[in-house]
Motif scaffolding. Structure first.
Motif, PDB file in Angstrom:
ATOM      1  N   UNK A 127      35.227  75.798  55.301  1.00  0.00           N
ATOM      2  CA  UNK A 127      35.950  76.979  55.787  1.00  0.00           C
ATOM      3  C   UNK A 127      37.375  76.614  56.198  1.00  0.00           C
ATOM      4  N   UNK A 128      37.538  75.432  56.750  1.00  0.00           N
ATOM      5  CA  UNK A 128      38.894  74.963  57.071  1.00  0.00           C
ATOM      6  C   UNK A 128      39.708  74.782  55.792  1.00  0.00           C
ATOM      7  N   UNK A 129      39.138  74.087  54.812  1.00  0.00           N
ATOM      8  CA  UNK A 129      39.879  73.803  53.577  1.00  0.00           C
ATOM      9  C   UNK A 129      40.189  75.076  52.797  1.00  0.00           C
ATOM     10  N   UNK A 130      39.366  76.100  52.974  1.00  0.00           N
ATOM     11  CA  UNK A 130      39.639  77.381  52.307  1.00  0.00           C
ATOM     12  C   UNK A 130      40.923  78.010  52.843  1.00  0.00           C
ATOM     13  N   UNK A 131      41.349  77.578  54.028  1.00  0.00           N
ATOM     14  CA  UNK A 131      42.573  78.117  54.630  1.00  0.00           C
ATOM     15  C   UNK A 131      43.805  77.271  54.320  1.00  0.00           C
ATOM     16  N   UNK A 132      43.598  76.197  53.571  1.00  0.00           N
ATOM     17  CA  UNK A 132      44.724  75.355  53.141  1.00  0.00           C
ATOM     18  C   UNK A 132      45.074  75.768  51.716  1.00  0.00           C
ATOM     19  N   UNK A 133      46.232  76.384  51.512  1.00  0.00           N
ATOM     20  CA  UNK A 133      46.572  76.914  50.185  1.00  0.00           C
ATOM     21  C   UNK A 133      46.488  75.855  49.084  1.00  0.00           C
ATOM     22  N   UNK A 134      45.839  76.222  47.968  1.00  0.00           N
ATOM     23  CA  UNK A 134      45.771  75.393  46.754  1.00  0.00           C
ATOM     24  C   UNK A 134      45.234  73.991  47.019  1.00  0.00           C
ATOM     25  N   UNK A 135      44.298  73.867  47.941  1.00  0.00           N
ATOM     26  CA  UNK A 135      43.784  72.543  48.302  1.00  0.00           C
ATOM     27  C   UNK A 135      43.172  71.827  47.100  1.00  0.00           C
ATOM     28  N   UNK A 136      42.227  72.459  46.424  1.00  0.00           N
ATOM     29  CA  UNK A 136      41.534  71.815  45.297  1.00  0.00           C
ATOM     30  C   UNK A 136      42.505  71.483  44.174  1.00  0.00           C
ATOM     31  N   UNK A 137      43.424  72.405  43.894  1.00  0.00           N
ATOM     32  CA  UNK A 137      44.417  72.174  42.838  1.00  0.00           C
ATOM     33  C   UNK A 137      45.304  70.975  43.179  1.00  0.00           C
ATOM     34  N   UNK A 138      45.641  70.830  44.467  1.00  0.00           N
ATOM     35  CA  UNK A 138      46.489  69.714  44.886  1.00  0.00           C
ATOM     36  C   UNK A 138      45.757  68.370  44.770  1.00  0.00           C
TER      37      UNK A 138
ATOM     38  N   UNK B 233      52.370  68.811  48.063  1.00  0.00           N
ATOM     39  CA  UNK B 233      52.516  69.454  49.373  1.00  0.00           C
ATOM     40  C   UNK B 233      51.236  70.187  49.764  1.00  0.00           C
ATOM     41  N   UNK B 234      50.744  69.893  50.978  1.00  0.00           N
ATOM     42  CA  UNK B 234      49.572  70.564  51.542  1.00  0.00           C
ATOM     43  C   UNK B 234      49.999  71.365  52.772  1.00  0.00           C
ATOM     44  N   UNK B 235      49.512  72.603  52.869  1.00  0.00           N
ATOM     45  CA  UNK B 235      49.787  73.435  54.036  1.00  0.00           C
ATOM     46  C   UNK B 235      50.872  74.457  53.758  1.00  0.00           C
ATOM     47  N   UNK B 236      51.188  75.241  54.788  1.00  0.00           N
ATOM     48  CA  UNK B 236      50.615  75.232  56.140  1.00  0.00           C
ATOM     49  C   UNK B 236      49.253  75.933  56.196  1.00  0.00           C
ATOM     50  N   UNK B 237      48.594  75.852  57.354  1.00  0.00           N
ATOM     51  CA  UNK B 237      47.302  76.518  57.523  1.00  0.00           C
ATOM     52  C   UNK B 237      47.170  77.054  58.934  1.00  0.00           C
ATOM     53  N   UNK B 238      46.278  78.016  59.080  1.00  0.00           N
ATOM     54  CA  UNK B 238      46.004  78.619  60.387  1.00  0.00           C
ATOM     55  C   UNK B 238      44.573  78.292  60.784  1.00  0.00           C
ATOM     56  N   UNK B 239      44.418  77.151  61.396  1.00  0.00           N
ATOM     57  CA  UNK B 239      43.119  76.681  61.874  1.00  0.00           C
ATOM     58  C   UNK B 239      43.369  75.526  62.826  1.00  0.00           C
ATOM     59  N   UNK B 240      42.364  75.172  63.628  1.00  0.00           N
ATOM     60  CA  UNK B 240      42.556  74.165  64.673  1.00  0.00           C
ATOM     61  C   UNK B 240      42.651  72.726  64.174  1.00  0.00           C
TER      62      UNK B 240
ATOM     63  N   UNK C 124      42.044  63.092  56.400  1.00  0.00           N
ATOM     64  CA  UNK C 124      40.675  62.589  56.241  1.00  0.00           C
ATOM     65  C   UNK C 124      39.944  63.358  55.144  1.00  0.00           C
ATOM     66  N   UNK C 125      40.145  64.673  55.107  1.00  0.00           N
ATOM     67  CA  UNK C 125      39.497  65.500  54.081  1.00  0.00           C
ATOM     68  C   UNK C 125      39.988  65.128  52.682  1.00  0.00           C
ATOM     69  N   UNK C 126      41.288  64.946  52.555  1.00  0.00           N
ATOM     70  CA  UNK C 126      41.866  64.578  51.252  1.00  0.00           C
ATOM     71  C   UNK C 126      41.270  63.253  50.783  1.00  0.00           C
ATOM     72  N   UNK C 127      41.258  62.263  51.672  1.00  0.00           N
ATOM     73  CA  UNK C 127      40.708  60.950  51.324  1.00  0.00           C
ATOM     74  C   UNK C 127      39.236  61.063  50.931  1.00  0.00           C
ATOM     75  N   UNK C 128      38.464  61.841  51.702  1.00  0.00           N
ATOM     76  CA  UNK C 128      37.041  62.019  51.435  1.00  0.00           C
ATOM     77  C   UNK C 128      36.795  62.643  50.059  1.00  0.00           C
TER      78      UNK C 128
END
Length: 243
Positions: free
Chosen positions: A127-138, A188-195, A203-207
């Motif tokens: 749910x956090x990553x869903x709020x990071x624009x184009x995460x999977x594509x990046x 480029x990753x972000x911005x996002x609206x989450x804690x 850590x998520x990117x590396x994982x």
């Protein structure tokens, strides 16, 4: 078709039909052999697994007449254990969850989704990553850049810019322009609206990169000479090690 071929075909059909009527079912799941009952496999009538053994046989048989399911056999034992005793597995939870989804065993799916491993992945991280624009594509872009720069090299690196807020975007805009001028590839990753923090996203990117089989490490970006921007904690270097 020769008489011999007709007899073989008829024999396989008779064997298959008899096995369908038998309360004992022999299975070959991805090379792993299992014996169970028809009632166990059909315990949840709405599931894909139950459908496989409802009505006319829908599966091919192997050379020994066992029904063949082309799925990882290692985790099928956990599926069977649940069907037999309602015991929810505590090992290999992520993999068993994938199999539960494939076989469409709804009660098991729901119980696994309540487990800490799946709950944390689906409700928290995903749910956090869903709020990071184009995460999977990046992530895919990072891998393409790293592979393109890997020719005759032990390592290749990808520069990543992580901006959490719109204010961060404004601050590093000049730096990104400078990098573009120097023909640098920056993901480029972000911005996002989450804690979660920038460290959490790293850590998520590396994982997720490592989950695709790559050996990667993270280093803070050290500005090169002539880098026309004050050092902010926006730039990181992901180092892919190939051998």
């Amino acid at each position: 078709m020769s008489i011999s071929s007709e007899h073989k075909s008829l024999g396989k059909q008779v064997t298959s039909n008899l096995q369908t009527l038998s309360p004992i079912i022999e299975l070959n799941v991805g090379g792993e052999m299992y014996i169970t009952t028809l009632s166990t496999l059909k315990k949840h009538p709405g599931s894909k697994l139950a459908e496989m053994f409802t009505g006319q046989p829908k599966l091919r048989t192997d050379s020994e007449g066992r029904y063949f399911i082309d799925r990882p056999g290692t985790y099928f034992k956990y599926i069977l254990e649940y069907l037999r005793s309602n015991q929810v597995p505590t090992q290999c939870v992520q993999d068993v969850y994938k199999e539960a989804l494939y076989y469409d065993i709804e009660p098991l799916i729901k119980q696994l989704e309540d487990s800490p491993q799946i709950f944390g992945e689906l409700v928290a991280r995903k749910q956090f990553l869903a709020r990071v624009p184009s995460y999977s594509e990046n992530i895919e872009l990072m891998i393409r850049i790293a592979r393109a720069e890997a020719v005759a090299s032990r390592q290749s690196s990808v520069m990543v810019c992580v901006v959490r807020t719109e204010e961060d975007v404004a601050k590093c805009h000049e730096a990104l322009n400078s990098l573009d001028t120097d023909k640098k590839s920056v993901v480029k990753f972000g911005p996002w609206k989450a804690t979660p923090t920038i460290s959490d996203l790293l850590d998520c990117i590396k994982m997720d990169v490592e989950a695709k089989g790559y050996n990667v490490s993270i280093q803070p970006h050290v500005a090169e000479k002539g880098f026309r921007f004050k050092s902010y904690d926006f730039f990181y270097k992901f180092v892919f090690t190939w051998w």
